[in-house]
Write a protein that holds these residues in place. Structure first.
Motif, PDB file in Angstrom:
ATOM      1  N   MET A 212      39.821  98.483  31.142  1.00 47.26           N
ATOM      2  CA  MET A 212      38.356  98.546  31.090  1.00 47.26           C
ATOM      3  C   MET A 212      37.792  97.171  30.689  1.00 47.26           C
ATOM      4  N   PRO A 213      36.544  96.876  31.096  1.00 51.91           N
ATOM      5  CA  PRO A 213      36.009  95.518  30.912  1.00 51.91           C
ATOM      6  C   PRO A 213      36.103  94.986  29.482  1.00 51.91           C
ATOM      7  N   GLU A 214      35.819  95.815  28.486  1.00 55.21           N
ATOM      8  CA  GLU A 214      35.859  95.299  27.105  1.00 55.21           C
ATOM      9  C   GLU A 214      37.286  94.943  26.691  1.00 55.21           C
ATOM     10  N   ALA A 215      38.242  95.731  27.164  1.00 52.38           N
ATOM     11  CA  ALA A 215      39.640  95.434  26.836  1.00 52.38           C
ATOM     12  C   ALA A 215      40.077  94.138  27.525  1.00 52.38           C
ATOM     13  N   ARG A 216      39.590  93.922  28.743  1.00 52.21           N
ATOM     14  CA  ARG A 216      39.925  92.677  29.446  1.00 52.21           C
ATOM     15  C   ARG A 216      39.407  91.463  28.674  1.00 52.21           C
ATOM     16  N   LYS A 217      38.179  91.612  28.155  1.00 48.70           N
ATOM     17  CA  LYS A 217      37.614  90.488  27.386  1.00 48.70           C
ATOM     18  C   LYS A 217      38.489  90.217  26.161  1.00 48.70           C
ATOM     19  N   ALA A 218      38.913  91.296  25.514  1.00 46.35           N
ATOM     20  CA  ALA A 218      39.736  91.133  24.313  1.00 46.35           C
ATOM     21  C   ALA A 218      41.086  90.507  24.669  1.00 46.35           C
ATOM     22  N   LEU A 219      41.627  90.886  25.822  1.00 45.63           N
ATOM     23  CA  LEU A 219      42.906  90.318  26.269  1.00 45.63           C
ATOM     24  C   LEU A 219      42.763  88.814  26.482  1.00 45.63           C
ATOM     25  N   LYS A 220      41.694  88.445  27.139  1.00 45.07           N
ATOM     26  CA  LYS A 220      41.451  87.012  27.406  1.00 45.07           C
ATOM     27  C   LYS A 220      41.299  86.263  26.077  1.00 45.07           C
ATOM     28  N   ALA A 221      40.531  86.853  25.171  1.00 45.22           N
ATOM     29  CA  ALA A 221      40.300  86.188  23.881  1.00 45.22           C
ATOM     30  C   ALA A 221      41.613  86.025  23.118  1.00 45.22           C
ATOM     31  N   ALA A 222      42.445  87.072  23.114  1.00 48.38           N
ATOM     32  CA  ALA A 222      43.716  86.994  22.372  1.00 48.38           C
ATOM     33  C   ALA A 222      44.650  85.978  23.016  1.00 48.38           C
ATOM     34  N   SER A 223      44.710  85.997  24.334  1.00 48.13           N
ATOM     35  CA  SER A 223      45.592  85.065  25.044  1.00 48.13           C
ATOM     36  C   SER A 223      45.159  83.624  24.795  1.00 48.13           C
TER      37      SER A 223
END
Ligand SMILES: Cc1ncc(C[n+]2csc(CCOP(=O)(O)OP(=O)(O)O)c2C)c(N)n1
Length: 549
Positions: A212-223
């Motif tokens: 989901m979009p919010e999880a994708r944002k979090a993935l990008k931020a963590a990476s």
């Protein structure tokens, strides 16, 4: 006076935020349709095959992040729907199958179309219940939804005997019974942070729960915060922008050797939002002897199930990734920067697409290049199973704002129905289905549903007149000994037109771009029949080379 149990069922769905269900109508649940006749509280999409309906429900679940709903009739309807239920199980996607059943007074007598769903769906569904008391229908359906969406999400079955649906009840519909969110503790995230800080060559493997979009944002931020390369899992490569310098590829079907080398060369593997089945673990090669594995998943029973884990954390992906991103990561060392560059370099090198010549039709890569050129940043791609998909998996550079919908079970038949569901859910987005000529005639009749629903799908058929994937396997295992894999097809452009859709044919590379443009401008469903080479059977092999190895 009360209401029918059918009405309580529908109101229960609505109280869960469900606005749509997919069906082939059946005489077993006429009461449901009768209630919708009076009060259409949800949009019931009439499909042409329960497999198509259930694939649409599966796609809708992936798009909304909540349970996808399918109504199907008794035995025959239910078994038709089972293909997508199996995909939901393999893909950990929440699905509610509302199945007709013979009246309670006839159960156990082998009545026409009676089925013991506990046996039929025993290997597929997380839970199977039959409603025998109309007063309990709200409770049972609410529980079913809760089970479908929690832990490892998956399909649940609720069987609905005809007389129960028609019976009157004073019972009230039920809303959500409360959904327990599982979230990593600060101490857990701290441990991950320590392991990543000490690591020299970490990777993240991100799966469907980061979809989901919010999880994708979090993935990008963590990476980004931790300078860690990211792999997507099969049918979930879209969770991360492919042009991002941290993207490392997809761990799907036969990933290219350089991507595998990177994954195997990591010292810390952080798997988030995926079970570690065969593909995500490179057939059990991960973790290798010198790798430490951190597994973050919403269901404790999946952690350590197949692979030995150094650190297991029960958590949903988004809160874990958000919390990881917020930790104070040390600035990346030169070594870490080189590692990230190596991982992305391996991806870029192998994913750069140069279509090959072919004596017998077009290399499907030309179509992928046209898509790369023209698809908007918010396009939805749906994929059937077949060799044609190899070009997409290896070469199409997803933006994280684009969405990929495919069957993690590798089931043929998902492409067209998933596109229909996506175009209904998101009429503002371009929705493109990739299918083979084999898959096109499995569930392609849902083109009629697209026309009926005014769903502007664009179906690209890679037409090599073969079940190409199986031909590939034949040449691989039994060179030259081909049998039963050639097909006779209709003219797919005329076929499309006979449904009231637009039909186009692409015969040469030069036609790929202009035809895609025309199809995308069509004010209704469109089909592009691409006359694809069989010789270039997939993005990495030719029949000739396989046969002469
Ligand atoms: C429902 C289902 N039946 C059979 C298979 C086995 N299978 C995998 S790919 C494939 C052939 C696909 O052919 P086509 O759609 O023409 O695409 P191509 O491989 O030629 O690109 C088959 C039969 C499957 N994955 N799913």
């Amino acid at each position: 006076m009360g209401k029918t149990a059918a009405k309580v069922l529908l109101d229960t769905l609505v109280m869960h935020g469900i606005d749509r269900a997919f069906c082939v109508p059946g005489e077993s649940y006429l009461a449901v349709m009768s209630e919708l006749h009076d009060d259409p509280v949800l949009h019931l999409v009439t499909c042409r095959h329960e497999g198509g309906a259930a694939f649409m429900a599966l796609a809708d679940a992936k798009l909304t992040g909540q349970v996808g709903v399918v109504f199907a009739s008794r035995g025959p309807g239910a078994t038709n729907a089972s293909i997508a239920a199996h995909s939901a199980e393999q893909g950990a996607q929440p699905m509610l199958l509302l199945l007709g059943q013979v009246s309670t007074g006839r159960l156990g007598r082998g009545a026409v179309q009676e089925m013991d769903f506990t046996k039929t769906f025993g290997d597929i569904a997380k839970s199977i219940e039959e409603v025998h008391d109309p007063d309990r229908i709200g409770e049972i359906v609410a529980r079913a939804i809760s089970i479908a969406e929690s832990g490892t999400p998956g399909p649940v079955v609720v069987a609905l005997p005809t007389n129960v649906l028609e019976a009157l009840t004073e019972a009230k519909p039920r809303g959500r019974q409360g959904r327990a969110h599982v979230k990593a503790s600060d101490a857990d995230v701290g441990q991950v942070a320590d392991m990543l800080a000490q690591a020299e060559r970490p990777i993240i493997i991100a799966g469907g729960q980061a979809h989901m979009p919010e999880a994708r944002k979090a993935l990008k931020a963590a990476s980004e915060a931790w300078s860690v390369p990211v792999f997507g899992t099969f049918e979930h490569q879209d969770v991360f922008d492919h042009d991002h310098p941290n993207f490392a590829g997809e761990l799907g079907i036969r990933p290219p050797a350089p991507w595998q080398e990177v994954a195997k060369g990591a010292d810390v593997v952080l798997a988030v939002g995926t079970r570690l089945g065969d593909m995500a673990s490179l057939n059990g090669a991960l973790p290798g002897a010198n790798q430490r594995l951190i597994h973050v998943y919403s269901d404790a029973t999946q952690i350590g199930r197949n692979q030995p884990v150094d650190l297991g954390i029960v958590s949903e992906s988004q809160p874990f990734l958000e919390s990881l991103a917020e930790r104070n990561a040390p600035p990346p060392s030169e070594g870490r920067k080189n590692w990230v560059a190596k991982a992305h370099g391996a991806y870029v090198e192998t994913s750069t697409l140069v279509p090959r010549d072919a004596p017998d039709g077009m290399d499907f890569g030309h179509m992928i290049l046209a898509m790369q050129d023209q698809l908007p940043d918010d396009a939805v791609l749906t994929s059937d199973a077949g060799s044609f998909a190899s070009w997409m998996h290896r070469h199409f550079r997803f933006k994280s704002t684009q969405t990929l919908l495919g069957s993690e079970a590798g089931a043929m038949g998902m492409g067209v129905p998933a596109a229909v569901a996506a175009a209904i859910r998101h009429p503002e987005r371009q929705v493109v289905a990739l299918v083979g000529d084999g898959g096109a005639l499995m569930t392609g009749s849902e083109l009629a549903t697209a026309v009926k629903e005014k769903a502007k799908i664009r179906v690209i058929i890679s037409n090599n007149n073969h079940y190409g994937t199986i031909r590939f396997h034949q040449e691989n295992h039994f060179p030259g000994r081909t049998h039963a894999t050639d097909l006779v097809n209709p003219d797919f452009a005329l076929w499309a037109e006979s449904f009231g859709a637009a039909g186009f044919t692409v015969k040469t590379p030069e036609e790929a771009g202009p035809m895609l443009k025309k199809a995308m401008a069509t004010d209704g469903p469109a089909v592009i029949n691409v006359l694809t080479s069989l010789e270039n059977v997939d993005s990495a092999n030719t029949i000739h080379a396989l046969r002469n190895r």
